[in-house]
Design a protein around this motif. Sequence first.
Motif, PDB file in Angstrom:
ATOM      1  N   LEU A  11      28.041  48.293  29.550  1.00  0.00           N
ATOM      2  CA  LEU A  11      28.207  48.190  30.998  1.00  0.00           C
ATOM      3  C   LEU A  11      26.954  48.633  31.754  1.00  0.00           C
ATOM      4  CD1 LEU A  11      30.381  47.238  32.918  1.00  0.00           C
ATOM      5  CD2 LEU A  11      31.386  49.525  32.868  1.00  0.00           C
ATOM      6  N   PHE A  12      26.331  49.725  31.343  1.00  0.00           N
ATOM      7  CA  PHE A  12      25.136  50.208  32.030  1.00  0.00           C
ATOM      8  C   PHE A  12      24.016  49.172  31.941  1.00  0.00           C
ATOM      9  CE2 PHE A  12      21.246  52.410  32.804  1.00  0.00           C
ATOM     10  CZ  PHE A  12      21.546  53.473  33.644  1.00  0.00           C
ATOM     11  N   GLY A  13      23.696  48.728  30.727  1.00  0.00           N
ATOM     12  CA  GLY A  13      22.608  47.787  30.543  1.00  0.00           C
ATOM     13  C   GLY A  13      22.861  46.450  31.209  1.00  0.00           C
ATOM     14  N   ALA A  14      24.103  45.977  31.138  1.00  0.00           N
ATOM     15  CA  ALA A  14      24.427  44.671  31.717  1.00  0.00           C
ATOM     16  C   ALA A  14      24.361  44.707  33.241  1.00  0.00           C
ATOM     17  CB  ALA A  14      25.815  44.222  31.246  1.00  0.00           C
ATOM     18  N   VAL A  15      24.832  45.797  33.845  1.00  0.00           N
ATOM     19  CA  VAL A  15      24.748  45.908  35.308  1.00  0.00           C
ATOM     20  C   VAL A  15      23.292  45.943  35.750  1.00  0.00           C
ATOM     21  CG1 VAL A  15      25.143  47.482  37.264  1.00  0.00           C
ATOM     22  CG2 VAL A  15      27.005  46.957  35.685  1.00  0.00           C
ATOM     23  N   HIS A  35      27.686  41.271  18.943  1.00  0.00           N
ATOM     24  CA  HIS A  35      28.352  40.822  20.170  1.00  0.00           C
ATOM     25  C   HIS A  35      27.856  41.666  21.329  1.00  0.00           C
ATOM     26  CE1 HIS A  35      30.804  44.468  20.241  1.00  0.00           C
ATOM     27  NE2 HIS A  35      31.053  44.265  18.960  1.00  0.00           N
ATOM     28  N   ILE A  36      28.004  41.141  22.530  1.00  0.00           N
ATOM     29  CA  ILE A  36      27.665  41.896  23.726  1.00  0.00           C
ATOM     30  C   ILE A  36      28.857  42.756  24.147  1.00  0.00           C
ATOM     31  CG2 ILE A  36      25.984  40.204  24.530  1.00  0.00           C
ATOM     32  CD1 ILE A  36      28.157  39.121  26.449  1.00  0.00           C
ATOM     33  N   GLY A  37      28.588  43.696  25.054  1.00  0.00           N
ATOM     34  CA  GLY A  37      29.695  44.446  25.658  1.00  0.00           C
ATOM     35  C   GLY A  37      29.797  45.899  25.280  1.00  0.00           C
ATOM     36  N   GLY A  38      29.068  46.324  24.245  1.00  0.00           N
ATOM     37  CA  GLY A  38      29.174  47.716  23.847  1.00  0.00           C
ATOM     38  C   GLY A  38      30.597  48.105  23.523  1.00  0.00           C
ATOM     39  N   ASN A  39      30.999  49.290  23.956  1.00  0.00           N
ATOM     40  CA  ASN A  39      32.324  49.792  23.594  1.00  0.00           C
ATOM     41  C   ASN A  39      33.447  49.251  24.462  1.00  0.00           C
ATOM     42  OD1 ASN A  39      31.233  51.267  21.526  1.00  0.00           O
ATOM     43  ND2 ASN A  39      31.196  53.197  22.636  1.00  0.00           N
ATOM     44  N   ILE A  40      33.126  48.467  25.518  1.00  0.00           N
ATOM     45  CA  ILE A  40      34.215  47.853  26.278  1.00  0.00           C
ATOM     46  C   ILE A  40      34.513  46.440  25.768  1.00  0.00           C
ATOM     47  CG2 ILE A  40      33.687  49.240  28.321  1.00  0.00           C
ATOM     48  CD1 ILE A  40      32.689  46.621  29.665  1.00  0.00           C
ATOM     49  N   TYR A  41      33.911  46.060  24.670  1.00  0.00           N
ATOM     50  CA  TYR A  41      34.120  44.727  24.090  1.00  0.00           C
ATOM     51  C   TYR A  41      35.593  44.485  23.768  1.00  0.00           C
ATOM     52  CZ  TYR A  41      33.865  41.064  20.461  1.00  0.00           C
ATOM     53  OH  TYR A  41      34.047  39.930  19.699  1.00  0.00           O
ATOM     54  N   THR A  42      36.112  43.358  24.230  1.00  0.00           N
ATOM     55  CA  THR A  42      37.467  42.945  23.879  1.00  0.00           C
ATOM     56  C   THR A  42      37.421  41.596  23.180  1.00  0.00           C
ATOM     57  OG1 THR A  42      37.722  42.055  26.129  1.00  0.00           O
ATOM     58  CG2 THR A  42      38.681  44.214  25.697  1.00  0.00           C
ATOM     59  N   GLN A  71      34.048  41.411  41.399  1.00  0.00           N
ATOM     60  CA  GLN A  71      33.283  40.160  41.428  1.00  0.00           C
ATOM     61  C   GLN A  71      33.363  39.404  40.112  1.00  0.00           C
ATOM     62  OE1 GLN A  71      29.137  40.636  43.364  1.00  0.00           O
ATOM     63  NE2 GLN A  71      29.618  42.684  42.560  1.00  0.00           N
ATOM     64  N   PHE A  72      33.639  40.120  39.023  1.00  0.00           N
ATOM     65  CA  PHE A  72      33.470  39.546  37.695  1.00  0.00           C
ATOM     66  C   PHE A  72      34.781  39.329  36.946  1.00  0.00           C
ATOM     67  CE2 PHE A  72      29.911  42.339  38.828  1.00  0.00           C
ATOM     68  CZ  PHE A  72      28.927  41.368  38.990  1.00  0.00           C
ATOM     69  N   ALA A  73      35.880  39.769  37.503  1.00  0.00           N
ATOM     70  CA  ALA A  73      37.178  39.561  36.859  1.00  0.00           C
ATOM     71  C   ALA A  73      38.292  39.880  37.848  1.00  0.00           C
ATOM     72  CB  ALA A  73      37.335  40.446  35.622  1.00  0.00           C
ATOM     73  N   GLU A  74      39.427  39.257  37.627  1.00  0.00           N
ATOM     74  CA  GLU A  74      40.629  39.626  38.373  1.00  0.00           C
ATOM     75  C   GLU A  74      41.347  40.713  37.589  1.00  0.00           C
ATOM     76  OE1 GLU A  74      44.891  37.710  39.893  1.00  0.00           O
ATOM     77  OE2 GLU A  74      43.381  36.427  38.933  1.00  0.00           O
ATOM     78  N   PHE A  75      41.725  41.773  38.265  1.00  0.00           N
ATOM     79  CA  PHE A  75      42.373  42.905  37.602  1.00  0.00           C
ATOM     80  C   PHE A  75      43.878  42.884  37.865  1.00  0.00           C
ATOM     81  CE2 PHE A  75      38.122  44.137  37.146  1.00  0.00           C
ATOM     82  CZ  PHE A  75      38.018  45.243  36.316  1.00  0.00           C
ATOM     83  N   ASN A  76      44.632  43.284  36.834  1.00  0.00           N
ATOM     84  CA  ASN A  76      46.064  43.460  37.049  1.00  0.00           C
ATOM     85  C   ASN A  76      46.330  44.862  37.598  1.00  0.00           C
ATOM     86  OD1 ASN A  76      46.077  45.311  34.891  1.00  0.00           O
ATOM     87  ND2 ASN A  76      46.797  43.824  33.410  1.00  0.00           N
ATOM     88  N   ILE A 198      33.456  40.160  31.746  1.00  0.00           N
ATOM     89  CA  ILE A 198      32.654  40.840  32.768  1.00  0.00           C
ATOM     90  C   ILE A 198      31.200  40.907  32.317  1.00  0.00           C
ATOM     91  CG2 ILE A 198      32.266  43.048  33.948  1.00  0.00           C
ATOM     92  CD1 ILE A 198      35.300  43.483  33.868  1.00  0.00           C
ATOM     93  N   ILE A 199      30.989  41.283  31.073  1.00  0.00           N
ATOM     94  CA  ILE A 199      29.624  41.377  30.548  1.00  0.00           C
ATOM     95  C   ILE A 199      28.990  39.991  30.478  1.00  0.00           C
ATOM     96  CG2 ILE A 199      28.208  42.153  28.618  1.00  0.00           C
ATOM     97  CD1 ILE A 199      29.580  44.438  30.117  1.00  0.00           C
ATOM     98  N   GLU A 200      29.776  38.996  30.072  1.00  0.00           N
ATOM     99  CA  GLU A 200      29.243  37.623  30.020  1.00  0.00           C
ATOM    100  C   GLU A 200      28.745  37.174  31.384  1.00  0.00           C
ATOM    101  OE1 GLU A 200      32.028  35.842  26.367  1.00  0.00           O
ATOM    102  OE2 GLU A 200      32.644  35.583  28.471  1.00  0.00           O
ATOM    103  N   LYS A 201      29.508  37.471  32.418  1.00  0.00           N
ATOM    104  CA  LYS A 201      29.103  37.050  33.772  1.00  0.00           C
ATOM    105  C   LYS A 201      27.901  37.853  34.261  1.00  0.00           C
ATOM    106  CE  LYS A 201      33.760  35.478  34.878  1.00  0.00           C
ATOM    107  NZ  LYS A 201      35.033  35.798  35.564  1.00  0.00           N
ATOM    108  N   LEU A 202      27.850  39.127  33.927  1.00  0.00           N
ATOM    109  CA  LEU A 202      26.704  39.939  34.316  1.00  0.00           C
ATOM    110  C   LEU A 202      25.408  39.423  33.687  1.00  0.00           C
ATOM    111  CD1 LEU A 202      28.302  43.491  34.045  1.00  0.00           C
ATOM    112  CD2 LEU A 202      27.343  42.525  36.131  1.00  0.00           C
ATOM    113  N   LEU A 203      25.499  38.913  32.482  1.00  0.00           N
ATOM    114  CA  LEU A 203      24.307  38.481  31.752  1.00  0.00           C
ATOM    115  C   LEU A 203      24.045  36.984  31.866  1.00  0.00           C
ATOM    116  CD1 LEU A 203      24.728  40.634  28.500  1.00  0.00           C
ATOM    117  CD2 LEU A 203      23.326  41.144  30.516  1.00  0.00           C
ATOM    118  N   ASP A 204      24.836  36.295  32.665  1.00  0.00           N
ATOM    119  CA  ASP A 204      24.716  34.838  32.785  1.00  0.00           C
ATOM    120  C   ASP A 204      23.667  34.476  33.833  1.00  0.00           C
ATOM    121  OD1 ASP A 204      25.067  32.114  32.677  1.00  0.00           O
ATOM    122  OD2 ASP A 204      26.947  32.116  33.813  1.00  0.00           O
ATOM    123  N   SER A 205      22.412  34.501  33.413  1.00  0.00           N
ATOM    124  CA  SER A 205      21.306  34.153  34.310  1.00  0.00           C
ATOM    125  C   SER A 205      20.183  33.538  33.493  1.00  0.00           C
ATOM    126  CB  SER A 205      20.788  35.399  35.036  1.00  0.00           C
ATOM    127  OG  SER A 205      19.565  35.122  35.695  1.00  0.00           O
TER     128      SER A 205
END
Length: 372
Positions: A11-15, A35-42, A71-76, A198-205
């Motif tokens: 999350l830190f690096g991707a932001v 894979h991307i995402g570090g420890n929040i990877y799902t 901005q990057f996901a809809e939350f429940n 979320i990480i995919e969208k942060l890194l999508d550039s």
Amino acid sequence: MSNYVVVGSGLFGAVFAYEAAKRGKHVTVFEKKDHIGGNIYTKEIEGIQVHMYGAHIFHTKMKNIWDYVQQFAEFNQYINSPIANYHGEIYNLPFNMNTFNKLWGVITPDEAKAKIEEQKNAVSLTSKPTNLEEQAISLIGTDVYEKLVKSYTEKQWGRSATKLPSFIIRRLPVRFTYDNNYFNDPYQGIPIGGYTQIIEKLLDSSLINVKTNIDYLEHRDEGIEHGAKVIYTGMIDQFFDYKLGALEYRSLKFETEVRNVDNYQGNAVVNYTDADHPYTRIIEHKHFEFGKGNKGKTVITYEYPQAWHQGDEPYYPINDQQNRSLYKKYTDLAKSKVPNVVFGGRLGQYRYYNMDQTIMAALQVVHREFGD
């Protein structure tokens, strides 16, 4: 040629990478995992978003951070309400009136407070708790401590509770209401469809180049992206080849299984607070999204705390006085030897961050770098 090298795609690096690319900077991201995402990877298994590195519930008091991540996901509207299993006895967490009623049969907050005071007075405590055991008893009495804190905490940290610093448990929620919501934060939930998006969208550039399966430290002498500023989210002591000594961590082992039932334990998180179970908790992932997944299937994860050795995955910094002192020496070394490297995140800054704190810390670095 990149303006920035970001080491780690959590999350830190991707932001940081996202914000740098927004400002027209070229960024290369190195990730040693596959894979991307570090420890929040799902990862989706049986139609269920599985938290591969432990349960992650997003919660924050900061509306600006809540708005940012939206901005990057809809939350429940998932509310964290774990339960404790002590030798088959089930208790609500955090410690609240439901817990106290189950333990003592008390009904009112005053009755619960009186019971806790009675237990505290029966134990000789110093005016200022000197260790975790004393701190816990001063907060919730001996019964709650013995059943729901002592063995769980000792499993988690691999040390006797009398050898652990008191501050570890100072933030322990204790409520005199019938409220099972673990967090007091007004904003909380789980991203529908998991965290990886979320990480995919942060890194999508087009300005961000992501390279997985590459350990930056093994290749930095080759002059990778020479001249770029480095945002390093790995272990600060490892960056310097442990030349001042190794910081201490606790590690975790996860065992994930598919079970042929619709509902294994009836709750997303069940903590096992006795010493007989070697794991600290079982996570049933489908409950994070209110039962969504393939019919007749569920996915559970056993979480085992472990001692950390060099080469293991570090999870929790052992933030005692000795380690804080060593970390300070590393930060002084970094300032003098590598002023072009910014150390960030849980490992780079040797502290436990919640996800909202991680985003905030990354945005603070962005502000320092770009001044906006």
